[in-house]
Design an enzyme around this catalytic site. Structure first.
Site, PDB file in Angstrom:
ATOM      1  N   ASP A  81      39.379  35.355  37.048  1.00 16.15           N
ATOM      2  CA  ASP A  81      39.920  35.468  38.405  1.00 16.15           C
ATOM      3  C   ASP A  81      39.444  34.337  39.309  1.00 16.15           C
ATOM      4  OD1 ASP A  81      37.277  36.305  38.475  1.00 16.15           O
ATOM      5  OD2 ASP A  81      37.716  38.363  39.044  1.00 16.15           O
ATOM      6  N   ASN A 152      32.839  49.314  42.842  1.00 13.41           N
ATOM      7  CA  ASN A 152      33.922  50.300  42.983  1.00 13.41           C
ATOM      8  C   ASN A 152      34.680  50.464  41.670  1.00 13.41           C
ATOM      9  OD1 ASN A 152      35.262  47.899  42.862  1.00 13.41           O
ATOM     10  ND2 ASN A 152      36.524  48.211  44.683  1.00 13.41           N
ATOM     11  N   HIS A 154      35.882  48.009  39.753  1.00 14.59           N
ATOM     12  CA  HIS A 154      36.866  46.991  39.382  1.00 14.59           C
ATOM     13  C   HIS A 154      36.362  46.163  38.206  1.00 14.59           C
ATOM     14  CE1 HIS A 154      35.238  43.931  42.587  1.00 14.59           C
ATOM     15  NE2 HIS A 154      34.727  43.643  41.416  1.00 14.59           N
ATOM     16  N   GLU A 159      41.437  45.917  41.337  1.00 11.81           N
ATOM     17  CA  GLU A 159      40.870  46.862  42.293  1.00 11.81           C
ATOM     18  C   GLU A 159      41.408  48.275  42.025  1.00 11.81           C
ATOM     19  OE1 GLU A 159      38.474  45.982  43.910  1.00 11.81           O
ATOM     20  OE2 GLU A 159      38.766  44.330  45.307  1.00 11.81           O
TER      21      GLU A 159
END
Ligand code: GLP
Length: 257
Positions: A81, A152, A154, A159
């Site tokens: 990414d 979280n 990811h 996400e």
């Protein structure tokens, strides 16, 4: 290099006493793939991650290059990414991170390095993402994919809400992720709002996947990931679809398991 004395708690989970040992174990697995492919006269296609987690892995790989003659001449790399809206020279770009922690210190050929660009124009991103996927396919897929995990849940920048069949695309960063990055960017308002990320499907297509998690900060999400059913709300739970995924933790990250 000290030999990591790991405590295997399940076949595919290794808990190492320290972050250093977990990182050495991970680096060794990656180096083994590079060498095995060299012996076959083939390229080794690495899927690479950024963030704090892989820093020691890259340090170890650089040491292996300098001290043990590990060559990266047959390595082709694809990064997971990049933040959208920042240049490759931005101090927090993943292009810069990879140069700083790995590429500048090993003999990988520049033409074999692939990362999404934060400078891709919005109206061209779709096409660039298709081309990124095609390049991975051109090399017959990723041989070994290194992953971290966000707090979280990811993976890469997939996400919460990311579907199982997602591929490389532009994504809005979750407020939780942006908050986590606020300090290093020098304020929440300076954190990019979007990123380009390989999708869950792209990641799951890798021939081998290593998920590395280090430190107490990750203990809660590791526990949640293992205890929860597969759900897009915790994208890392999708990894359960592949029972062969290798998890490498230090004691702290595994402390709530
Ligand atoms: C970023 C990256 C992820 C990484 C995660 C965890 O969001 N896009 O690929 O796994 O952060 O980062 P860290 O390793 O710094 O905890």
């Amino acid at each position: 290099m000290t030999k990591a004395s790991n405590i295997p708690i399940e076949n595919n989970i290794q808990v190492c006493p320290t972050q250093e040992q977990a990182s050495e174990t991970t680096a060794q697995l990656i180096a083994d793939v590079i060498k095995a492919k060299q012996e076959l006269g083939q390229v080794a296609v690495l899927g690479l991650a950024t963030g704090n987690t892989p820093k020691l892995v890259y340090k170890e790989l650089v040491q292996m290059h300098k001290n043990q003659g590990l060559t990266f001449k047959n390595v082709v790399s694809f990064n997971l990414d990049e933040y959208h809206g920042i240049t490759p020279d931005h101090k927090l770009s993943y292009h810069r991170f990879m140069r700083e922690y790995l590429f500048n210190h090993v003999d990988i050929l520049p033409e074999n390095i692939h990362l999404p660009f934060g400078t891709w124009k919005k109206n061209r991103i779709g096409q660039h993402c298709i081309e990124y996927e095609e390049k991975i396919k051109h090399y017959n897929g990723i041989d070994i994919q290194l992953l971290g995990i966000g707090r979280n849940g990811h993976i890469a920048f997939n996400e919460p809400g990311s579907p199982f069949d997602s591929v490389t695309r532009l994504i809005d960063l979750h407020p939780f992720t942006r908050n986590d990055a606020a300090d290093e960017f020098g304020g929440l308002d300076k954190v990019p709002t979007q990123a380009i990320t390989m999708g869950i499907h792209t990641i799951m297509n890798a021939k081998r996947i290593l998920l590395l998690a280090l430190g107490k900060r990750k203990a809660e999400i590791i526990k949640k990931t293992f205890e929860s059913e597969m759900t897009p709300q915790i994208p890392a739970t999708f990894l359960k679809a592949r029972p062969d995924i290798e998890y490498i933790f230090d004691t702290e990250a595994a402390s709530l398991l």
